[in-house]
Design a protein around this motif. Structure first.
Motif, PDB file in Angstrom:
ATOM      1  N   LEU A   1       0.946  -1.184   0.042  1.00  0.00           N
ATOM      2  CA  LEU A   1      -0.046   0.097  -0.031  1.00  0.00           C
ATOM      3  C   LEU A   1       1.068   1.247  -0.105  1.00  0.00           C
ATOM      4  N   ARG A   2       1.930   1.267   0.744  1.00  0.00           N
ATOM      5  CA  ARG A   2       2.957   2.481   0.911  1.00  0.00           C
ATOM      6  C   ARG A   2       3.571   2.760  -0.476  1.00  0.00           C
ATOM      7  N   ARG A   3       3.802   1.712  -1.111  1.00  0.00           N
ATOM      8  CA  ARG A   3       4.413   1.923  -2.452  1.00  0.00           C
ATOM      9  C   ARG A   3       3.563   2.368  -3.590  1.00  0.00           C
ATOM     10  N   LEU A   4       2.099   1.869  -3.425  1.00  0.00           N
ATOM     11  CA  LEU A   4       1.031   2.264  -4.319  1.00  0.00           C
ATOM     12  C   LEU A   4       0.811   3.622  -4.134  1.00  0.00           C
ATOM     13  N   ALA A   5       0.619   4.193  -2.715  1.00  0.00           N
ATOM     14  CA  ALA A   5       0.537   5.552  -2.670  1.00  0.00           C
ATOM     15  C   ALA A   5       1.837   6.467  -3.095  1.00  0.00           C
ATOM     16  N   PHE A   6       2.997   6.023  -2.842  1.00  0.00           N
ATOM     17  CA  PHE A   6       4.124   6.929  -3.443  1.00  0.00           C
ATOM     18  C   PHE A   6       4.124   6.827  -5.000  1.00  0.00           C
ATOM     19  N   GLN A   7       3.531   5.754  -5.641  1.00  0.00           N
ATOM     20  CA  GLN A   7       3.383   5.839  -7.263  1.00  0.00           C
ATOM     21  C   GLN A   7       1.945   6.560  -7.603  1.00  0.00           C
ATOM     22  N   ASN A   8       1.342   7.149  -6.693  1.00  0.00           N
ATOM     23  CA  ASN A   8      -0.015   7.603  -6.972  1.00  0.00           C
ATOM     24  C   ASN A   8      -1.089   6.813  -7.468  1.00  0.00           C
ATOM     25  N   LYS A   9      -1.175   5.294  -7.051  1.00  0.00           N
ATOM     26  CA  LYS A   9      -2.025   4.411  -7.656  1.00  0.00           C
ATOM     27  C   LYS A   9      -2.852   4.157  -6.474  1.00  0.00           C
ATOM     28  N   LEU A  10      -3.150   4.920  -5.640  1.00  0.00           N
ATOM     29  CA  LEU A  10      -4.276   4.910  -4.565  1.00  0.00           C
ATOM     30  C   LEU A  10      -4.946   6.325  -4.831  1.00  0.00           C
ATOM     31  N   THR A  11      -6.370   6.153  -4.568  1.00  0.00           N
ATOM     32  CA  THR A  11      -7.090   7.480  -4.755  1.00  0.00           C
ATOM     33  C   THR A  11      -7.064   8.238  -3.534  1.00  0.00           C
ATOM     34  N   SER A  12      -7.211   9.554  -3.654  1.00  0.00           N
ATOM     35  CA  SER A  12      -6.953  10.608  -2.709  1.00  0.00           C
ATOM     36  C   SER A  12      -7.813  10.083  -1.300  1.00  0.00           C
ATOM     37  N   ASP A  13      -9.174   9.518  -1.506  1.00  0.00           N
ATOM     38  CA  ASP A  13     -10.032   9.289  -0.688  1.00  0.00           C
ATOM     39  C   ASP A  13      -9.352   7.844   0.131  1.00  0.00           C
ATOM     40  N   GLU A  14      -8.720   7.053  -0.599  1.00  0.00           N
ATOM     41  CA  GLU A  14      -8.335   5.911  -0.089  1.00  0.00           C
ATOM     42  C   GLU A  14      -7.028   6.284   0.767  1.00  0.00           C
ATOM     43  N   VAL A  15      -6.271   7.392   0.656  1.00  0.00           N
ATOM     44  CA  VAL A  15      -5.122   7.819   1.140  1.00  0.00           C
ATOM     45  C   VAL A  15      -5.721   8.497   2.656  1.00  0.00           C
ATOM     46  N   GLN A  16      -6.670   9.058   2.270  1.00  0.00           N
ATOM     47  CA  GLN A  16      -7.528  10.092   3.414  1.00  0.00           C
ATOM     48  C   GLN A  16      -7.967   9.233   4.481  1.00  0.00           C
ATOM     49  N   ILE A  17      -8.408   8.061   4.249  1.00  0.00           N
ATOM     50  CA  ILE A  17      -9.082   7.233   5.200  1.00  0.00           C
ATOM     51  C   ILE A  17      -7.929   6.398   5.887  1.00  0.00           C
ATOM     52  N   LEU A  18      -6.956   5.997   5.372  1.00  0.00           N
ATOM     53  CA  LEU A  18      -5.921   5.624   5.839  1.00  0.00           C
ATOM     54  C   LEU A  18      -5.040   6.602   6.841  1.00  0.00           C
ATOM     55  N   THR A  19      -4.863   7.883   6.423  1.00  0.00           N
ATOM     56  CA  THR A  19      -4.284   8.802   7.069  1.00  0.00           C
ATOM     57  C   THR A  19      -5.068   9.130   8.363  1.00  0.00           C
ATOM     58  N   GLU A  20      -6.083   9.149   8.431  1.00  0.00           N
ATOM     59  CA  GLU A  20      -6.956   9.287   9.645  1.00  0.00           C
ATOM     60  C   GLU A  20      -7.009   8.486  10.674  1.00  0.00           C
ATOM     61  N   LEU A  21      -6.518   7.248  10.267  1.00  0.00           N
ATOM     62  CA  LEU A  21      -6.383   6.109  11.059  1.00  0.00           C
ATOM     63  C   LEU A  21      -4.952   6.269  11.844  1.00  0.00           C
ATOM     64  N   GLY A  22      -3.951   7.010  11.117  1.00  0.00           N
ATOM     65  CA  GLY A  22      -2.646   6.929  11.725  1.00  0.00           C
ATOM     66  C   GLY A  22      -1.764   6.273  10.859  1.00  0.00           C
ATOM     67  N   PHE A  23      -2.047   5.803   9.536  1.00  0.00           N
ATOM     68  CA  PHE A  23      -1.466   4.969   8.848  1.00  0.00           C
ATOM     69  C   PHE A  23       0.077   5.321   8.488  1.00  0.00           C
ATOM     70  N   ARG A  24       1.182   4.779   8.732  1.00  0.00           N
ATOM     71  CA  ARG A  24       2.555   5.468   8.242  1.00  0.00           C
ATOM     72  C   ARG A  24       2.762   5.097   6.614  1.00  0.00           C
ATOM     73  N   TRP A  25       3.054   6.598   6.028  1.00  0.00           N
ATOM     74  CA  TRP A  25       3.307   6.377   4.761  1.00  0.00           C
ATOM     75  C   TRP A  25       4.919   6.349   4.422  1.00  0.00           C
ATOM     76  N   ASN A  26       5.398   6.070   3.374  1.00  0.00           N
ATOM     77  CA  ASN A  26       6.905   6.325   2.810  1.00  0.00           C
ATOM     78  C   ASN A  26       7.341   7.670   2.982  1.00  0.00           C
ATOM     79  N   SER A  27       8.452   7.357   3.567  1.00  0.00           N
ATOM     80  CA  SER A  27       9.340   8.971   3.529  1.00  0.00           C
ATOM     81  C   SER A  27      10.465   8.526   2.279  1.00  0.00           C
ATOM     82  N   PHE A  28      11.165   9.476   1.850  1.00  0.00           N
ATOM     83  CA  PHE A  28      11.971   9.424   0.670  1.00  0.00           C
ATOM     84  C   PHE A  28      13.014   8.202   1.298  1.00  0.00           C
ATOM     85  N   GLU A  29      13.321   8.250   2.593  1.00  0.00           N
ATOM     86  CA  GLU A  29      14.517   7.444   2.968  1.00  0.00           C
ATOM     87  C   GLU A  29      13.831   5.917   2.928  1.00  0.00           C
ATOM     88  N   ASP A  30      12.633   5.666   3.237  1.00  0.00           N
ATOM     89  CA  ASP A  30      11.986   4.301   3.059  1.00  0.00           C
ATOM     90  C   ASP A  30      11.927   3.901   1.450  1.00  0.00           C
TER      91      ASP A  30
END
Length: 272
Positions: free
Chosen positions: A99-128
């Motif tokens: 999921l983190r890689r899909l988000a970085f590749q813009n392959k998740l919708t903004s709504d999908e990113v939002q519901i995960l972000t609201e849960l506190g889901f950790r996304w990839n940084s440049f280092e990741d």
């Protein structure tokens, strides 16, 4: 009563008893079969519910098959441990990594990113991105980019492949800090990779930052102690001190703090 009639009466009574008995037995068997069928249906229903907990309650905005599969597990982990970040050692953990890689590749919708972000889901940084991506695969992608555009100066936020832009950015940062593995340095030198980004940025900060980065990188390559370089250059020390003051006032963005840390000097404690 004649004997023949007596025999006929007995046969008639026996026939009636047999009919009654057979009918009762059929009703009993039918009832048992019906109950077994109902019990089997209930069992299958329970098993299906257990196999797909909360599957029918997925938010309507979820489109990604990966997210649809792991979302119930994310909710369960969040409820049990207070965070939605499932460790990598499980299949669901691997799906979270995807999921983190899909988000970085813009392959998740903004709504999908939002519901995960609201849960506190950790996304990839440049280092990741640098850590998780395969070096050889990304190097091949970069060479393909060079073949197409005749340059290694890929944008940091390269929309067709955001991971590639982030990977190159981290490659340069780690090299400037002397933290890139020597074998990777050699492989990049083989293709004459441009270690210094020449892409233009409109901000005064980035213009001066590149000058400072180049100055310190040259000093380090020449075996000169960068702290001594800072000590002997008044203009450089003044600029570093200015960034320190902005930082202490809480006005230096997180991205610029990262840039400053990448210089490899103790800028937070510098004095004039």
């Amino acid at each position: 009563m004649p004997a023949s009639r007596h025999v006929q009466a007995i046969l008639l009574i026996a026939s009636l008893v047999l009919i009654i008995t057979s009918s009762s037995a059929f009703q009993i068997v039918s009832a048992v079969s019906s109950r077994r069928s109902s019990a089997t249906s209930i069992l299958f229903s329970v098993q299906e519910d257990d196999a797909h907990p909360q599957q029918q309650n997925l938010p309507s905005v979820i489109q990604s098959p990966v997210l649809a599969k792991v979302y119930p597990a994310i909710l369960a982990h969040n409820q049990k441990y207070g965070n939605p970040n499932i460790p990598l050692g499980s299949e669901d953990g691997k799906r979270c990594k995807t999921l983190r890689r899909l988000a970085f590749q813009n392959k998740l919708t903004s709504d999908e990113v939002q519901i995960l972000t609201e849960l506190g889901f950790r996304w990839n940084s440049f280092e990741d991105v640098y850590t998780e991506c395969d070096f050889d695969e990304m190097r091949e992608k970069l060479m393909a980019y060079r073949d197409e555009y005749d340059t290694f100066q890929i944008p940091k936020k390269y929309e067709p492949d955001p991971e590639l832009g982030a990977w190159v950015t981290m490659l340069r940062r780690l090299h400037a800090k002397g933290e890139l593995p020597s074998n990777q340095v050699e492989l990049m030198n083989e293709i004459e990779f441009e270690w210094i980004s020449t892409r233009k940025c409109g901000s005064t900060f980035m213009t001066r930052y590149r000058e400072v980065l180049n100055q310190l990188s040259d000093a380090q390559s020449s075996g000169i102690d960068v702290s001594k370089t800072v000590e002997e250059d008044d203009e450089l020390r003044k600029w570093l001190h200015a960034q320190k003051c902005v930082f202490e006032n809480g006005k230096l963005s997180d991205s610029r703090v990262q840039y400053m840390d990448d210089l490899g000097v103790d800028w937070r404690n510098i004095s004039l």
